[in-house]
Write a protein that holds these residues in place. Sequence first.
Motif, PDB file in Angstrom:
ATOM      1  N   ARG A 120      39.731  23.170  36.375  1.00 53.45           N
ATOM      2  CA  ARG A 120      38.620  23.491  37.282  1.00 53.45           C
ATOM      3  C   ARG A 120      37.967  24.815  36.878  1.00 53.45           C
ATOM      4  NH1 ARG A 120      37.188  22.867  42.949  1.00 53.45           N
ATOM      5  NH2 ARG A 120      35.170  23.907  43.071  1.00 53.45           N
ATOM      6  N   THR A 123      35.830  24.283  33.858  1.00 51.40           N
ATOM      7  CA  THR A 123      34.607  23.567  34.249  1.00 51.40           C
ATOM      8  C   THR A 123      33.609  24.522  34.885  1.00 51.40           C
ATOM      9  OG1 THR A 123      35.853  21.522  34.594  1.00 51.40           O
ATOM     10  CG2 THR A 123      33.703  21.685  35.677  1.00 51.40           C
ATOM     11  N   GLN A 127      29.915  25.464  33.463  1.00 49.07           N
ATOM     12  CA  GLN A 127      28.703  25.280  34.266  1.00 49.07           C
ATOM     13  C   GLN A 127      27.922  26.584  34.394  1.00 49.07           C
ATOM     14  OE1 GLN A 127      30.212  23.621  37.917  1.00 49.07           O
ATOM     15  NE2 GLN A 127      30.131  21.523  37.137  1.00 49.07           N
TER      16      GLN A 127
END
Length: 137
Positions: A120, A123, A127
């Motif tokens: 996570r 990620t 982003q």
Amino acid sequence: MIPRPLYFALILSAAHGIAQAQVIKCKDASGRTTYQSTPCASEQGAREQKMAAPVQKAASAATPKKDPVSPEQADMAAVNERMRVRMCEIYRKNVSVLKDSEKMIVPDGKGALQVADAKRRATEIAQAEQRVAENCK
């Protein structure tokens, strides 16, 4: 207690989703058209079409024409540019905080907070870097 840099990174990540809202044109089974920010309800036989920015036609290569700009439009353009620059600063700071922090606190979907796992966290960093690449020049 959440460390202050992580708290700000969390707030900025949430604010980005609001700032980057998109308009989706939906047409239901009866042919009624609606515009919304959420995906169309597929169980109702709706069709979804994301709205794209209008494409400008290429101007003549010999004499490019410029539309006259009113003072209000010039002021708005200046405000938009300052806002873009400020958002880029925030995006870059967010990437820095995410990379430099040992832990990342995220909502668990039940109203509580939890420490994000490595996947996570990677990620979220990817982003944040993508936002910088897309919005900052």
